[in-house]
Scaffold this active site. Structure first.
Site, PDB file in Angstrom:
ATOM      1  N   ASP A 157       0.832  -1.208   0.000  1.00 35.33           N
ATOM      2  CA  ASP A 157       0.000   0.000   0.000  1.00 35.33           C
ATOM      3  C   ASP A 157       0.866   1.257   0.000  1.00 35.33           C
ATOM      4  OD1 ASP A 157      -2.311   1.524   0.057  1.00 35.33           O
ATOM      5  OD2 ASP A 157      -3.253   0.351   1.645  1.00 35.33           O
ATOM      6  N   ASP A 218     -10.692   3.139  -3.562  1.00 30.14           N
ATOM      7  CA  ASP A 218     -11.206   1.857  -3.065  1.00 30.14           C
ATOM      8  C   ASP A 218     -12.647   1.616  -3.516  1.00 30.14           C
ATOM      9  OD1 ASP A 218      -8.856   2.010  -1.656  1.00 30.14           O
ATOM     10  OD2 ASP A 218      -9.752   1.652   0.313  1.00 30.14           O
TER      11      ASP A 218
HETATM   12  C1  GLA Z   1      -6.194   1.379   1.526  1.00 29.71           C
HETATM   13  C2  GLA Z   1      -6.292   0.361   0.408  1.00 29.71           C
HETATM   14  C3  GLA Z   1      -7.353  -0.657   0.739  1.00 29.71           C
HETATM   15  C4  GLA Z   1      -6.991  -1.336   2.051  1.00 29.71           C
HETATM   16  C5  GLA Z   1      -6.816  -0.312   3.152  1.00 29.71           C
HETATM   17  C6  GLA Z   1      -6.252  -0.929   4.418  1.00 29.71           C
HETATM   18  O1  GLA Z   1      -7.351   2.136   1.625  1.00 29.71           O
HETATM   19  O2  GLA Z   1      -6.577   0.992  -0.824  1.00 29.71           O
HETATM   20  O3  GLA Z   1      -7.486  -1.603  -0.296  1.00 29.71           O
HETATM   21  O4  GLA Z   1      -5.816  -2.086   1.850  1.00 29.71           O
HETATM   22  O5  GLA Z   1      -5.936   0.727   2.756  1.00 29.71           O
HETATM   23  O6  GLA Z   1      -6.054  -0.003   5.431  1.00 29.71           O
END
Ligand code: GLA
Length: 406
Positions: A157, A218
């Site tokens: 990430d 997301d």
């Molecule tokens: C980000 C990522 C998600 C998830 C969260 C976890 O938002 O894009 O897919 O992994 O972090 O905290």
């Protein structure tokens, strides 16, 4: 200072190398904790739903028992919130001792004993998105740790970092993973980090160093998010098509089939579009408690074969008319097609289609054998002049596969 030297050294050597792990010849398929189980760490209060060894083992069991493994779902992945709040005395990552009492190696062994693979999550920055220790300045050590544990996939990430650094940092981690000698599928949020900080992305290097890459916000358990992602992929269609193929795929985020917030029609529309994108199929749902129709959808062999098609192409958005979109994807054998009508409208009784096959891509005079994907119904032989009639309901899709006749 030492850390900075290590950083520069890594960056220097990463330039010019590429990810050479032989993985993701077709988009990875599996299961991921995030959308359904989020950052639930309270195992005292909520023992069956918290991020824990128990949860991952139960999902692995269901992947095998309920046919997902046989259908191609392979990776069982832990997202954020598995870590202890601190590294150990040797700066090594360690899982939360209460929720993962036997450690990650034990969990990897368990998952492997089921014929599955284990995925894990870390972050390029100082902390993960949920505030656990990040990999910044520890990337080599973390890559080694994951390899020693037997991890098979790393989702990396981008929170708590400066996205200007992504073009050096992600290649460095890619190199460290390579150096472990263990094939670890590298799932990057590199372009998504750039998007969040209003930077443009160069997908050439992204594809060179990552197996799959997130490049948009997301997804959540709500069809509006699916529509936004499909629009982003449509609006950038020609660019993305250049970079999708065996070894490297765009990742529009998790599959919410079996979720709570979307209708069955919306769920099948999402899965159809993800297959058209040659996207990773990482479901985030509760396999212990899933509707039959969602399970059947996830196991639909026609959708999976479109997603897993060896060309790995990104579909073309051919037109958008009044909320209805036509998408066409080349599949094997050469000249064959997958076709989706995707309806973004949220009122009315759907859109009727009546079109000559040639107008939606079926132009070969020898014709095609056409199968309706959601029902598995054989629609027979189509010539270019054959008429296709169907109805595409609101927030739904209509999908066919068209195998060319020789
Ligand atoms: C980000 C990522 C998600 C998830 C969260 C976890 O938002 O894009 O897919 O992994 O972090 O905290």
């Amino acid at each position: 200072m030492v850390f900075i030297c290590i950083w520069l050294f890594a960056t220097f050597f990463a330039t010019g190398m590429s990810l050479d792990n032989g993985l993701a010849r077709t988009p990875p398929m599996g299961w991921l904790t995030w959308i359904r189980f989020a950052c639930n760490t309270d195992c005292d209060y909520d023992p069956n739903f918290c991020i824990s060894e128990k949860l991952i083992k139960e999902m692995a069991d269901h992947m095998v028992q309920d046919g997902y493994k046989d259908a191609g779902y392979e990776y069982v992945c832990i997202d954020d919130c598995w870590l202890a709040k601190e590294r150990d005395e040797n700066h090594r990552l360690q899982p939360d001792p209460k929720r993962f009492p036997n450690g990650i190696k034990h969990l990897a062994d368990y998952v492997h004993s089921k014929g599955l693979k284990l995925g894990i999550y870390e972050d390029f920055g100082t902390k993960t998105c949920a505030g656990y220790p990040g990999s910044e300045f520890y990337m080599q050590l973390d890559a080694q740790t994951f390899a020693e544990w037997g991890v098979d996939l790393l989702k990396f990430d981008t929170c708590h970092s400066d996205a200007h650094d992504n073009k050096e940092g992600y290649p460095a981690m890619s190199m460290y993973l390579n150096q472990t000698g263990r094939p670890i599928l590298f799932s990057c949020e590199w372009p998504y980090g750039e998007l969040q900080q209003n930077l443009s992305s160069d997908y050439g290097p992204v594809r060179k160093y990552c197996n799959v890459w997130r490049n948009y916000w997301d997804v959540l358990d709500d069809f509006q998010y699916v529509k936004n992602i499909v629009k982003f992929y449509g609006d950038n269609n020609a660019l993305f098509q250049k970079y999708s193929g065996p070894g490297g795929f765009f990742d529009p985020d998790q599959v919410i089939v079996g979720g709570i917030g979307m209708s069955h029609y919306q769920q099948r529309a999402q899965l159809a579009m993800w297959a058209m994108f040659s996207a990773p199929l990482m479901m985030s749902n509760d396999l212990r408690d899933i509707q039959n129709e969602a399970r059947e959808l996830l196991l639909n062999k026609y959708i999976i074969s479109v997603d897993q098609d060896p060309l790995g192409a990104m579909a073309t958005r051919v037109w958008v008319i009044n909320g209805l979109e036509l998408w066409v994807k080349p599949i094997v054998p050469k000249g064959s097609l997958a076709i989706v009508f995707f309806n973004t409208k949220i009122f009315g009784s759907g859109t009727p289609i009546s079109t000559a096959a040639s107008d939606i891509g079926m132009s070969n005079p020898k014709g095609y054998r056409v199968t309706e994907v959601f029902t598995g119904k054989d629609l027979g032989i189509f010539k270019p002049e054959t008429n296709l009639t169907a109805r595409v309901f609101t927030t739904d899709a209509y999908m066919i596969v068209c195998h060319i006749l020789s």
